[in-house]
Design an enzyme around this catalytic site. Structure first.
Site, PDB file in Angstrom:
ATOM      1  CD  GLU A 110      -2.962  -1.114   0.340  1.00  0.00           C
ATOM      2  OE1 GLU A 110      -3.085  -0.119  -0.399  1.00  0.00           O
ATOM      3  OE2 GLU A 110      -3.712  -2.098   0.262  1.00  0.00           O
ATOM      4  CB  CYS A 140      -1.726   7.065   1.362  1.00  0.00           C
ATOM      5  SG  CYS A 140      -3.025   6.190   2.222  1.00  0.00           S
ATOM      6  CD  GLU A 157      -3.285  -3.482   3.898  1.00  0.00           C
ATOM      7  OE1 GLU A 157      -3.345  -2.264   4.111  1.00  0.00           O
ATOM      8  OE2 GLU A 157      -2.559  -4.275   4.542  1.00  0.00           O
TER       9      GLU A 157
HETATM   10  P1  NAD Z   1       8.415   4.868   4.548  1.00  0.00           P
HETATM   11  O1  NAD Z   1       8.313   4.069   3.307  1.00  0.00           O
HETATM   12  O2  NAD Z   1       9.589   5.727   4.750  1.00  0.00           O
HETATM   13  O3  NAD Z   1       8.383   3.904   5.825  1.00  0.00           O
HETATM   14  C1  NAD Z   1       7.326   2.996   6.053  1.00  0.00           C
HETATM   15  C2  NAD Z   1       7.820   1.869   6.947  1.00  0.00           C
HETATM   16  O4  NAD Z   1       8.824   1.142   6.249  1.00  0.00           O
HETATM   17  C3  NAD Z   1       8.460   2.336   8.252  1.00  0.00           C
HETATM   18  O5  NAD Z   1       8.138   1.414   9.277  1.00  0.00           O
HETATM   19  C4  NAD Z   1       9.944   2.271   7.940  1.00  0.00           C
HETATM   20  O6  NAD Z   1      10.753   2.087   9.070  1.00  0.00           O
HETATM   21  C5  NAD Z   1       9.994   1.047   7.038  1.00  0.00           C
HETATM   22  N1  NAD Z   1      11.136   1.006   6.108  1.00  0.00           N
HETATM   23  C6  NAD Z   1      11.848   2.060   5.607  1.00  0.00           C
HETATM   24  N2  NAD Z   1      12.818   1.598   4.789  1.00  0.00           N
HETATM   25  C7  NAD Z   1      12.707   0.254   4.742  1.00  0.00           C
HETATM   26  C8  NAD Z   1      13.402  -0.785   4.054  1.00  0.00           C
HETATM   27  N3  NAD Z   1      14.427  -0.502   3.250  1.00  0.00           N
HETATM   28  N4  NAD Z   1      13.014  -2.064   4.249  1.00  0.00           N
HETATM   29  C9  NAD Z   1      11.968  -2.354   5.054  1.00  0.00           C
HETATM   30  N5  NAD Z   1      11.268  -1.429   5.736  1.00  0.00           N
HETATM   31  C10 NAD Z   1      11.626  -0.126   5.584  1.00  0.00           C
HETATM   32  O7  NAD Z   1       7.045   5.671   4.644  1.00  0.00           O
HETATM   33  P2  NAD Z   1       6.598   6.730   5.757  1.00  0.00           P
HETATM   34  O8  NAD Z   1       7.379   7.972   5.532  1.00  0.00           O
HETATM   35  O9  NAD Z   1       6.615   6.087   7.108  1.00  0.00           O
HETATM   36  O10 NAD Z   1       5.065   6.941   5.373  1.00  0.00           O
HETATM   37  C11 NAD Z   1       4.651   7.824   4.382  1.00  0.00           C
HETATM   38  C12 NAD Z   1       4.370   7.093   3.102  1.00  0.00           C
HETATM   39  O11 NAD Z   1       3.452   6.035   3.325  1.00  0.00           O
HETATM   40  C13 NAD Z   1       3.711   7.981   2.054  1.00  0.00           C
HETATM   41  O12 NAD Z   1       4.285   7.755   0.792  1.00  0.00           O
HETATM   42  C14 NAD Z   1       2.255   7.516   2.059  1.00  0.00           C
HETATM   43  O13 NAD Z   1       1.565   7.752   0.866  1.00  0.00           O
HETATM   44  C15 NAD Z   1       2.416   6.059   2.335  1.00  0.00           C
HETATM   45  N6  NAD Z   1       1.170   5.524   2.887  1.00  0.00           N
HETATM   46  C16 NAD Z   1       0.396   4.710   2.083  1.00  0.00           C
HETATM   47  C17 NAD Z   1      -0.817   4.206   2.561  1.00  0.00           C
HETATM   48  C18 NAD Z   1      -1.679   3.313   1.707  1.00  0.00           C
HETATM   49  O14 NAD Z   1      -2.522   2.625   2.270  1.00  0.00           O
HETATM   50  N7  NAD Z   1      -1.525   3.288   0.395  1.00  0.00           N
HETATM   51  C19 NAD Z   1      -1.243   4.544   3.843  1.00  0.00           C
HETATM   52  C20 NAD Z   1      -0.449   5.368   4.624  1.00  0.00           C
HETATM   53  C21 NAD Z   1       0.775   5.841   4.130  1.00  0.00           C
END
Ligand code: NAD
Length: 455
Positions: free
Chosen positions: A229, A263, A432
């Site tokens: 997502e 998002c 989901e």
């Molecule tokens: P992010 O991708 O930086 O981090 C998300 C999670 O992934 C965190 O727990 C982080 O620690 C982990 N992570 C980071 N790098 C990783 C790696 N290399 N391997 C495994 N895990 C890793 O995102 P964010 O800044 O926490 O959240 C914002 C983003 O999430 C935005 O782009 C938003 O659009 C997206 N989002 C999408 C949805 C959806 O349902 N489509 C919902 C909420 C947020």
């Protein structure tokens, strides 16, 4: 020992200091989860259903306390946080019905009987972002447990508090403790370890598209199942025959809700030209009256951004863009950013194309229906969208024409527990919520039973 300092974005103070999970501890948790999972999967469906219902009850009983925790850790207005906690309880309640409805098929075949079963995947790794920590954890934990899996949840290192509380409540409600682990630490180390772990059968990830791509690549090595997502740059299409008051009012939630850190934020608003002036007038009224401030105050509609770094990213987008008007925001401590409206702006401007994840909306005028569809679809994303019109036939035509997974007509609603949620294109993979999540956490097993007299 590494420590994670959890910051309160409205005050910039440390809320809590937590110990990071060591890689060897993660390994041990996965091993224990794997053996607990086998026992859990062999429990009766009624037992699993009762435990999920009990978790929902525990969440409801502690609603006010968890809502305060979430509001303080995320900076989310307290009333939205209450909604998030109630939504998490509703998610567990909905999936409590799943264990008794894991239906298979019988398929006509020659020489016997053929039947299918929905089997759990095993141990599932769940990785969640910081914007709706409890909500998104519940979307994953509830269907995964309901279908007989064990889970290891890695919340964002910025907002881990509600995940830890959820786990405590689940155990208090009767969930065997090794079925649900929470690991704390950065994605670049602990997240990667989870994705690469050979015992983990699936990764359910919510976060940025960039990290989602990396996870898909790494998961490919073990042919690991993935649900992604990801990000969005969703559009609202406001036609001249729409209820402009409702469309402008709705934007308060759709773009400024959770400070735009959503998002599904409709951060591109296409407005049919004859309605443009009136729409902008109404939007200015909404922005002028938006109450931005202390997330714990009952009247607050918008809180701060999550971090200083993120506030700088949002400011960087706005600095290079034409601001038509903006609202107010507190000064002093806290990562504040005012609701901001960009106009006039070209479709290919960076602020109109990239996900800003802040309270910033680009207004883009259009002339006719097909043009609006084409321009709305001109993005790598495809998560959500809204169509505002009083013409029912048009609303369906446009909905069919938009390449996005979660659309709403005359509404900004994107998510309901009972309906599928997910994105087209680079906004994700899989769905989901609703019945789709049951499929997402199970494998289909086919069994042929030879009934021939000579068998
Ligand atoms: P992010 O991708 O930086 O981090 C998300 C999670 O992934 C965190 O727990 C982080 O620690 C982990 N992570 C980071 N790098 C990783 C790696 N290399 N391997 C495994 N895990 C890793 O995102 P964010 O800044 O926490 O959240 C914002 C983003 O999430 C935005 O782009 C938003 O659009 C997206 N989002 C999408 C949805 C959806 O349902 N489509 C919902 C909420 C947020």
């Amino acid at each position: 020992m590494s420590v994670i300092n959890v910051i309160e974005p409205a005050t910039e103070r440390i809320l809590e200091s937590l110990e990071q999970t060591a890689p060897s501890d993660l390994d041990a948790m996965v091993t224990r989860a794997s053996s607990a999972q086998r026992k859990w999967a062999s429990e009766t469906p009624q037992t699993r259903a009762q435990v999920l219902l009990a978790i929902a009850t525990e969440i409801d009983r502690n609603l006010e306390e968890i809502a305060h925790l979430e509001a303080r850790n995320v900076g989310m207005p307290i009333n939205d946080a209450r909604g998030a906690v109630a939504g998490a309880a509703a998610t567990f309640r909905y999936y409590a019905a799943a264990p008794e409805r894991l239906l298979g098929q019988t398929i006509p075949v020659a020489g016997g009987v053929d039947m299918t079963f929905r089997e759990p995947i095993g141990v599932v790794g769940l990785i969640t972002p910081w914007n709706y920590p409890l909500t998104i954890a519940a979307w994953k934990v509830a269907p995964a447990l309901a279908t007989g899996n064990a889970v290891v949840l890695k919340p964002s290192e910025m907002t881990p508090l509600s995940a830890l509380r959820l786990r405590d409540l689940a155990v208090a409600a009767g969930l065997p403790e090794d079925l649900f682990h929470v690991v704390l630490g950065p994605g670049s180390t602990l997240g990667r370890q989870l994705v690469d772990h050979p015992t983990i059968g699936k990764i359910a990830f919510t976060g940025s598209t960039a990290v989602g791509k990396e996870i898909a690549r790494r998961a490919a090595d073990g042919i690991k199942r993935v649900t992604l997502e990801l990000g969005g740059k969703s559009a609202a299409l406001v036609f001249a025959d729409a209820d402009l008051d409702a469309a402008a009012q709705g934007l308060a939630g759709a773009v400024f809700g959770n400070s735009g850190q959503d998002c599904c934020a409709r951060s591109r608003v296409f407005v049919q030209r004859p309605a443009l002036d009136l729409f902008l007038e109404k939007l200015q009224d909404v922005v002028d009256n938006l109450r931005v401030g202390d997330p714990l105050a009952e009247s607050t509609q918008m809180g701060p951004l999550i971090s200083a770094g993120h506030a700088m990213t949002v400011a960087d987008y706005v600095e290079a863009a034409p601001v038509l008007f903006r609202g107010s925001a507190p000064s002093g401590d806290g990562y504040w950013f005012p609701p901001t409206v960009l106009y006039p702006i070209e479709d290919d401007h960076r602020a109109a194309r990239e996900e800003i994840f802040g309270p910033v909306v680009a207004i883009l005028p259009f002339d006719d229906e097909q043009e609006a569809i084409t321009r709305a679809n001109d993005t790598v994303y495809g998560l959500a969208g809204s169509i505002w019109t009083s013409d029912a036939a048009r609303s369906l035509r446009v909905a069919r024409g938009l390449t996005a997974g979660a659309l709403a007509v005359n509404s900004y609603s994107s998510v309901r527990v009972t309906t599928p949620f997910g994105g087209f294109k680079q906004s994700g993979l899989g769905r989901e919520l609703g019945p789709d999540a049951v499929d997402a956490y199970t494998e289909v097993k086919n069994v042929f039973f030879n009934t021939s007299p000579n068998a």
